[in-house]
Design a protein around this motif. Structure first.
Motif, mmCIF file in Angstrom:
data_model
loop_
_atom_site.group_PDB
_atom_site.id
_atom_site.type_symbol
_atom_site.label_atom_id
_atom_site.label_comp_id
_atom_site.label_asym_id
_atom_site.label_seq_id
_atom_site.Cartn_x
_atom_site.Cartn_y
_atom_site.Cartn_z
ATOM 1 N N SER A 7 0.831 -1.199 0.000
ATOM 2 C CA SER A 7 0.000 0.000 0.000
ATOM 3 C C SER A 7 0.865 1.247 0.000
ATOM 4 O O SER A 7 2.069 1.196 0.309
ATOM 5 N N ILE A 8 0.256 2.370 -0.346
ATOM 6 C CA ILE A 8 0.883 3.691 -0.258
ATOM 7 C C ILE A 8 0.146 4.464 0.828
ATOM 8 O O ILE A 8 -1.088 4.464 0.866
ATOM 9 N N SER A 9 0.914 5.108 1.719
ATOM 10 C CA SER A 9 0.303 5.764 2.885
ATOM 11 C C SER A 9 0.754 7.209 3.004
ATOM 12 O O SER A 9 1.779 7.505 3.624
ATOM 13 N N VAL B 109 5.022 10.300 2.785
ATOM 14 C CA VAL B 109 4.416 9.463 1.747
ATOM 15 C C VAL B 109 5.141 8.118 1.821
ATOM 16 O O VAL B 109 6.220 7.949 1.247
ATOM 17 N N HIS B 110 4.554 7.180 2.545
ATOM 18 C CA HIS B 110 5.197 5.896 2.810
ATOM 19 C C HIS B 110 4.787 4.838 1.791
ATOM 20 O O HIS B 110 3.627 4.799 1.359
ATOM 21 N N PHE B 111 5.733 3.979 1.461
ATOM 22 C CA PHE B 111 5.463 2.759 0.717
ATOM 23 C C PHE B 111 5.547 1.615 1.730
ATOM 24 O O PHE B 111 6.589 1.419 2.365
ATOM 25 N N LYS B 112 4.467 0.891 1.878
ATOM 26 C CA LYS B 112 4.336 -0.055 2.991
ATOM 27 C C LYS B 112 4.054 -1.460 2.470
ATOM 28 O O LYS B 112 3.285 -1.658 1.527
ATOM 29 N N TYR B 113 4.690 -2.430 3.151
ATOM 30 C CA TYR B 113 4.370 -3.837 2.852
ATOM 31 C C TYR B 113 4.052 -4.539 4.165
ATOM 32 O O TYR B 113 4.813 -4.446 5.126
ATOM 33 N N ALA C 249 -0.287 -8.658 12.646
ATOM 34 C CA ALA C 249 0.422 -8.413 11.387
ATOM 35 C C ALA C 249 1.648 -7.541 11.667
ATOM 36 O O ALA C 249 1.679 -6.770 12.633
ATOM 37 N N ILE C 250 2.653 -7.675 10.832
ATOM 38 C CA ILE C 250 3.869 -6.863 10.893
ATOM 39 C C ILE C 250 4.023 -6.154 9.551
ATOM 40 O O ILE C 250 3.813 -6.770 8.494
ATOM 41 N N TYR C 251 4.373 -4.871 9.575
ATOM 42 C CA TYR C 251 4.611 -4.172 8.315
ATOM 43 C C TYR C 251 5.890 -3.341 8.403
ATOM 44 O O TYR C 251 6.326 -2.925 9.475
ATOM 45 N N ILE C 252 6.486 -3.152 7.254
ATOM 46 C CA ILE C 252 7.652 -2.286 7.119
ATOM 47 C C ILE C 252 7.293 -1.169 6.153
ATOM 48 O O ILE C 252 6.443 -1.347 5.271
ATOM 49 N N TYR C 253 7.914 -0.007 6.342
ATOM 50 C CA TYR C 253 7.574 1.122 5.483
ATOM 51 C C TYR C 253 8.797 2.019 5.293
ATOM 52 O O TYR C 253 9.722 2.042 6.113
ATOM 53 N N ALA C 254 8.788 2.763 4.211
ATOM 54 C CA ALA C 254 9.851 3.725 3.920
ATOM 55 C C ALA C 254 9.336 4.691 2.868
ATOM 56 O O ALA C 254 8.422 4.375 2.099
#
Length: 241
Positions: free
Chosen positions: A61-63, A97-101, A111-116
């Protein structure tokens, strides 16, 4: 950019909003070129705001988001037998503006997610409080980092000795030095922001991350021999609808 992405999120049926708040630990590094020296400031702060998860494909997702951030960072030391203390306080509007998985470990449970991604930081206000003591002198200095204006001088314990005229003369002399050296700061920064988050029972979130400043905040003549990078660690909680 932020307005367009938030508007797109509002029209997306798969978008999820999250309200978040947390604490920050700012780390500001000031580098003096000649002679070479490094001055670090550490402190504490807080933030709150919201972001949207705009789902693209499964797990990704994009956040985009919008956050208010307050930081207070301090440094201290001795120079010419005087003890000096400097505290910089900033009020910032941050637009990440994060790119998240996301890794869905247990569906709807954990759930676990990483973002940058990039984060645009706009300064609403920034002031420095300086404190000098030594040889019977105690002085507080208040300075606006964006305008370069000396706001006030205070002399604890000497208010009955130093009159308004003497105080104004001293303020004018200090302002002339400030105008000559120009230690003003830019109110815009571009940062790289990354981190990891945990989601519990589908809605509750805990996340921690680090923002790394890319733009030298010092401006004008002062910036020819000094640069200032603003970074911060943070940890926060959120609820995603």
């Amino acid at each position: 950019l932020a307005a367009a992405m938030l508007a797109a999120a509002g029209f997306s049926a798969s978008a999820q909003m999250s309200f978040q708040a947390g604490v920050t630990m700012p780390y500001q590094r000031e580098l003096q070129m000649e002679p070479l020296a490094i001055y670090d400031r550490y402190g504490i702060g807080a933030y709150f705001g919201f972001d949207y998860d705009i789902h693209i494909i499964k797990g990704f997702s994009i956040s985009p988001g919008l956050f208010y951030n307050f930081t207070s960072a301090k440094s201290s030391g001795y120079e010419d037998r005087l003890y000096a203390e400097e505290t910089q306080r900033d009020h910032l509007i941050n637009i990440p503006v994060h790119f998240k998985y996301e890794f869905n470990i247990r569906p709807n449970r954990f759930a676990i997610y990483i973002y940058a991604g990039p984060m645009f930081s706009l300064g609403a206000a920034s002031r420095t409080k300086g404190f000098l003591s030594g040889s019977g002198l105690f002085m507080n200095v208040y300075y606006d980092n964006y305008s370069g204006v000396l706001k006030d001088l205070q002399f604890p314990g000497l208010s009955g000795i130093i009159g308004p005229e003497e105080k104004q003369e001293l303020m004018d002399a200090i302002q002339a030095e400030l105008d000559a050296y120009g230690p003003t700061q830019r109110c815009f920064d571009l940062q790289i922001d990354w981190g990891v988050g945990f989601r519990f029972k589908k809605h509750w979130e805990l996340k921690t991350g680090y923002s790394f400043g890319l733009i030298d905040r010092f401006n004008g003549v002062f910036g020819q021999n000094y640069n200032l990078m603003m970074n911060q660690y943070y940890i926060g909680f959120g609820y995603r609808f």
